[in-house]
Design a protein around this motif. Sequence first.
Motif, PDB file in Angstrom:
ATOM      1  N   PHE A 129     -10.152 -11.080   7.556  1.00 18.63           N
ATOM      2  CA  PHE A 129     -11.083 -11.140   6.432  1.00 18.63           C
ATOM      3  C   PHE A 129     -11.516  -9.736   6.020  1.00 18.63           C
ATOM      4  CE2 PHE A 129     -15.339 -11.440   4.597  1.00 18.63           C
ATOM      5  CZ  PHE A 129     -15.109 -12.342   3.566  1.00 18.63           C
ATOM      6  N   TRP A 130     -11.886  -8.911   7.017  1.00 17.94           N
ATOM      7  CA  TRP A 130     -12.371  -7.559   6.746  1.00 17.94           C
ATOM      8  C   TRP A 130     -11.291  -6.715   6.060  1.00 17.94           C
ATOM      9  CZ3 TRP A 130     -17.212  -5.587   7.149  1.00 17.94           C
ATOM     10  CH2 TRP A 130     -17.346  -4.208   7.010  1.00 17.94           C
ATOM     11  N   LEU A 131     -10.039  -6.890   6.477  1.00 12.57           N
ATOM     12  CA  LEU A 131      -8.940  -6.091   5.922  1.00 12.57           C
ATOM     13  C   LEU A 131      -8.326  -6.708   4.669  1.00 12.57           C
ATOM     14  CD1 LEU A 131      -7.115  -4.931   9.191  1.00 12.57           C
ATOM     15  CD2 LEU A 131      -8.796  -3.686   7.792  1.00 12.57           C
ATOM     16  N   ALA A 132      -8.882  -7.800   4.193  1.00 15.39           N
ATOM     17  CA  ALA A 132      -8.321  -8.483   3.019  1.00 15.39           C
ATOM     18  C   ALA A 132      -8.328  -7.602   1.770  1.00 15.39           C
ATOM     19  CB  ALA A 132      -9.079  -9.784   2.742  1.00 15.39           C
ATOM     20  N   GLY A 133      -9.183  -6.620   1.721  1.00 18.04           N
ATOM     21  CA  GLY A 133      -9.231  -5.712   0.584  1.00 18.04           C
ATOM     22  C   GLY A 133      -8.239  -4.571   0.664  1.00 18.04           C
ATOM     23  N   ASN A 134      -7.419  -4.573   1.706  1.00 22.04           N
ATOM     24  CA  ASN A 134      -6.409  -3.532   1.887  1.00 22.04           C
ATOM     25  C   ASN A 134      -5.033  -4.177   1.822  1.00 22.04           C
ATOM     26  OD1 ASN A 134      -8.960  -2.619   3.427  1.00 22.04           O
ATOM     27  ND2 ASN A 134      -7.778  -0.749   3.145  1.00 22.04           N
ATOM     28  N   LEU A 135      -4.286  -3.822   0.808  1.00 26.44           N
ATOM     29  CA  LEU A 135      -2.971  -4.422   0.608  1.00 26.44           C
ATOM     30  C   LEU A 135      -1.875  -3.613   1.285  1.00 26.44           C
ATOM     31  CD1 LEU A 135      -3.224  -5.373  -3.156  1.00 26.44           C
ATOM     32  CD2 LEU A 135      -3.790  -6.753  -1.154  1.00 26.44           C
ATOM     33  N   CYS A 136      -0.957  -4.333   1.920  1.00 28.43           N
ATOM     34  CA  CYS A 136       0.212  -3.722   2.539  1.00 28.43           C
ATOM     35  C   CYS A 136       1.424  -4.542   2.136  1.00 28.43           C
ATOM     36  CB  CYS A 136       0.082  -3.710   4.058  1.00 28.43           C
ATOM     37  SG  CYS A 136       1.557  -3.073   4.870  1.00 28.43           S
ATOM     38  N   ARG A 137       2.430  -3.869   1.624  1.00 31.37           N
ATOM     39  CA  ARG A 137       3.632  -4.580   1.204  1.00 31.37           C
ATOM     40  C   ARG A 137       4.743  -4.476   2.233  1.00 31.37           C
ATOM     41  NH1 ARG A 137       1.799  -2.459  -4.078  1.00 31.37           N
ATOM     42  NH2 ARG A 137       1.141  -4.298  -5.224  1.00 31.37           N
ATOM     43  N   CYS A 138       4.501  -3.786   3.340  1.00 29.35           N
ATOM     44  CA  CYS A 138       5.578  -3.529   4.300  1.00 29.35           C
ATOM     45  C   CYS A 138       5.451  -4.286   5.622  1.00 29.35           C
ATOM     46  CB  CYS A 138       5.651  -2.035   4.625  1.00 29.35           C
ATOM     47  SG  CYS A 138       5.938  -0.952   3.237  1.00 29.35           S
ATOM     48  N   THR A 139       4.251  -4.288   6.220  1.00 33.49           N
ATOM     49  CA  THR A 139       4.139  -4.712   7.620  1.00 33.49           C
ATOM     50  C   THR A 139       3.913  -6.194   7.836  1.00 33.49           C
ATOM     51  OG1 THR A 139       1.750  -4.420   7.740  1.00 33.49           O
ATOM     52  CG2 THR A 139       3.126  -2.487   8.232  1.00 33.49           C
ATOM     53  N   GLY A 140       3.413  -6.903   6.860  1.00 35.19           N
ATOM     54  CA  GLY A 140       3.081  -8.307   7.074  1.00 35.19           C
ATOM     55  C   GLY A 140       1.768  -8.498   7.800  1.00 35.19           C
ATOM     56  N   TYR A 141       1.033  -7.441   8.064  1.00 37.17           N
ATOM     57  CA  TYR A 141      -0.327  -7.445   8.610  1.00 37.17           C
ATOM     58  C   TYR A 141      -0.430  -7.784  10.098  1.00 37.17           C
ATOM     59  CZ  TYR A 141      -1.656  -7.346   3.694  1.00 37.17           C
ATOM     60  OH  TYR A 141      -1.776  -7.020   2.383  1.00 37.17           O
TER      61      TYR A 141
END
Length: 165
Positions: A129-141
């Motif tokens: 939830f906290w990291l939802a404002g940070n987009l990553c297109r590579c790692t899949g989170y």
Amino acid sequence: MAKLHVTTTVNGEPMEFLCEPYDTMLDALRGQLGLTGSKEGCSSGDCGACSITLDGRLVCSCLMLAAEAEGHEIRTIEGMATGDRLHPLQQKFLEHAALQCGICTSGMLVASEALLARNSNPTEEEVRFWLAGNLCRCTGYDKIVRAVMETAAEMREQGIQEIRQ
């Protein structure tokens, strides 16, 4: 139009710079202050690549005017490591390969540090939830979330209360 004189603290160091009234904090960091760790991803506050903290509060530097830094404490990715010693989050990101292209990495790290400063024992759901404002297109989170969770656990085991040095 006259430039504005801004006096602030960045990563624990007093700083002064001149800026146009319309310059963003991201412009000032990357330009006048030479701190290029914060990235411009979207210029609209949607991606989190430019994340910094302002008096401990997570903000997108692309949405903040540089003049608003007057008298405040700014922390950026450049302030995480201590000399040659990586911050525990930075070390875990490396160990878990929680980065690829690097565009989102500094924002993810700054946001993760801000989370752990507020909550030393987050659940996986809270991290996501906290990291939802940070987009990553590579790692899949998943690797990022595991790195944050493991850092939190190790810091609790070591009795580290405050993650900022």
